[in-house]
Design an enzyme around this catalytic site. Structure first.
Site, PDB file in Angstrom:
ATOM      1  N   GLN A  69      24.176 -18.605 140.308  1.00 46.72           N
ATOM      2  CA  GLN A  69      24.793 -19.765 139.653  1.00 46.72           C
ATOM      3  C   GLN A  69      24.624 -19.667 138.137  1.00 46.72           C
ATOM      4  O   GLN A  69      23.526 -19.424 137.636  1.00 46.72           O
ATOM      5  CB  GLN A  69      24.184 -21.065 140.197  1.00 46.72           C
ATOM      6  CG  GLN A  69      24.874 -22.336 139.727  1.00 46.72           C
ATOM      7  CD  GLN A  69      26.322 -22.456 140.193  1.00 46.72           C
ATOM      8  OE1 GLN A  69      26.688 -22.002 141.266  1.00 46.72           O
ATOM      9  NE2 GLN A  69      27.164 -23.061 139.371  1.00 46.72           N
ATOM     10  N   LYS A  88      28.022 -26.045 147.649  1.00 47.64           N
ATOM     11  CA  LYS A  88      28.351 -24.753 148.271  1.00 47.64           C
ATOM     12  C   LYS A  88      27.624 -24.601 149.609  1.00 47.64           C
ATOM     13  O   LYS A  88      28.204 -24.150 150.589  1.00 47.64           O
ATOM     14  CB  LYS A  88      28.002 -23.609 147.306  1.00 47.64           C
ATOM     15  CG  LYS A  88      28.927 -23.569 146.079  1.00 47.64           C
ATOM     16  CD  LYS A  88      28.484 -22.575 145.010  1.00 47.64           C
ATOM     17  CE  LYS A  88      29.357 -22.723 143.766  1.00 47.64           C
ATOM     18  NZ  LYS A  88      28.982 -21.801 142.668  1.00 47.64           N
ATOM     19  N   ASP A 117      31.915 -13.977 143.741  1.00 48.73           N
ATOM     20  CA  ASP A 117      32.367 -14.745 142.575  1.00 48.73           C
ATOM     21  C   ASP A 117      33.440 -13.982 141.799  1.00 48.73           C
ATOM     22  O   ASP A 117      34.106 -14.552 140.919  1.00 48.73           O
ATOM     23  CB  ASP A 117      31.185 -14.996 141.621  1.00 48.73           C
ATOM     24  CG  ASP A 117      30.626 -16.402 141.740  1.00 48.73           C
ATOM     25  OD1 ASP A 117      31.386 -17.315 142.129  1.00 48.73           O
ATOM     26  OD2 ASP A 117      29.442 -16.591 141.416  1.00 48.73           O
TER      27      ASP A 117
HETATM   28  N1  GUN Z   1      29.269 -21.755 136.976  1.00 51.15           N
HETATM   29  C1  GUN Z   1      30.476 -22.330 136.746  1.00 51.15           C
HETATM   30  N2  GUN Z   1      31.404 -21.816 137.586  1.00 51.15           N
HETATM   31  C2  GUN Z   1      30.768 -20.913 138.339  1.00 51.15           C
HETATM   32  C3  GUN Z   1      31.195 -20.065 139.398  1.00 51.15           C
HETATM   33  O1  GUN Z   1      32.351 -20.004 139.801  1.00 51.15           O
HETATM   34  N3  GUN Z   1      30.221 -19.286 139.957  1.00 51.15           N
HETATM   35  C4  GUN Z   1      28.943 -19.292 139.521  1.00 51.15           C
HETATM   36  N4  GUN Z   1      28.082 -18.467 140.110  1.00 51.15           N
HETATM   37  N5  GUN Z   1      28.513 -20.070 138.543  1.00 51.15           N
HETATM   38  C5  GUN Z   1      29.433 -20.868 137.967  1.00 51.15           C
END
Ligand code: GUN
Length: 295
Positions: free
Chosen positions: A97, A53, A120
């Protein structure tokens, strides 16, 4: 043999478009959109995702700040950092995350993120707006899949889409988006899960199958109608001594045997995965535009 949907190439194309848009914003006197990410602990997969990211932000001209917290961070410490970021007008988007280490309340953490920074799309406010078909931050994986279908010009109207897996971050939002009214949606959706008896009965009738259960090679050729579109969301790490890392990513689809009978299929890796980051970038740019227009 199926058309292979090249998620990596589509993601690269869209990242190029986002980079142009960000450059335009900066030229017009706005600041570059700023994404904050919180990573708690040292889970290998999570560290890799956050790294991807960060790199993607850099690639399109977004500012990013990663807060790396120790595994034993308390709930209070985490919540106060979130509140601090919520109050910082120079930050447009915030993601925490997942999964979080044991002992931390994931839902409470999500609820604490300011809805207007929730890029998100996990906050109940945004989840509710999505369900109502109102403009909102869409969760990364479902948003990425919707974009993949659109970019690949796959007809969805009136099609029967079977989703396997009912998670809050993939299956449930996916069912919502595909059954919504309008172009790129209008599907008849069946949401299957671990308690669905005779799953094959449903998958054999499907025009589009979205496999999102996290079970390697679960979807086999005998479960698929010839000509179906196959979207593989699985990314299980399986041991592979031939790889430097010692593992490879395995999808939920038995690709080798399903690809010959499908019309379209996404590979793992290089299918859905790269699109999820594109979604996050798009949401962050949108959040930033809204924030900066408020001044
Ligand atoms: N863990 C798995 N997929 C995601 C996501 O799209 N965002 C976040 N923050 N954690 C994740």
């Amino acid at each position: 043999m199926a058309n292979v949907i090249d998620g990596k190439a589509i993601a690269e194309k869209i990242k190029g478009e986002i980079a142009e848009e960000v450059a335009r914003m900066v030229k017009e006197g706005m600041r570059a959109p700023h994404l904050a990410a919180i990573l708690v602990g040292n889970d290998g997969a999570s560290m890799t995702y956050v790294g991807h990211k960060e790199k993607a932000c850099e690639r399109v001209g977004l500012k990013s700040t990663v807060y790396r917290l120790e595994r034993n961070t308390s709930q209070q410490q985490l919540l106060s950092l979130i509140r601090e970021i919520n109050d910082d007008d120079n930050i447009d988007g915030l993601i925490v995350q997942l999964p979080l280490p044991e002992g931390l309340d994931e839902q409470l953490v999500i609820n604490t993120i300011s809805a207007d920074k929730d890029v998100d799309g996990f906050h109940p406010f945004n989840t509710g707006k999505m369900m109502l078909g109102l403009p909102s931050f869409l969760p990364a994986t479902p948003y990425g899949i919707m974009t993949l279908l659109k970019e690949s010009k796959i007809e969805t109207r009136g099609k029967h889409c079977v989703i396997i897996g009912r998670s809050n971050i993939v299956g449930k939002p996916m069912a919502n988006l595909l059954s919504a009214k309008g172009e790129g949606a209008d599907c008849t959706v069946t949401l299957c899960h671990s308690r669905t008896p005779d799953l094959k009965h449903f998958t054999l009738d499907a025009d589009i199958i979205i496999a999102a259960l996290g079970h390697p090679k679960f979807l086999t050729a005998d479960m698929v109608k010839p000509g179906a579109v196959i979207i593989d969301v699985g990314i299980t790490r399986v041991e592979d001594k031939s790889k430097k890392s010692g593992f490879r990513l395995q999808g939920d689809v038995d690709y080798e045997n399903v690809a010959p009978i499908a019309s379209y299929i996404t590979p793992v890796p290089g299918g859905v995965g790269p699109m999820t980051i594109v979604s996050l970038l798009k949401n962050t740019v949108a959040a930033s535009k809204i924030r900066q227009a408020r001044k």
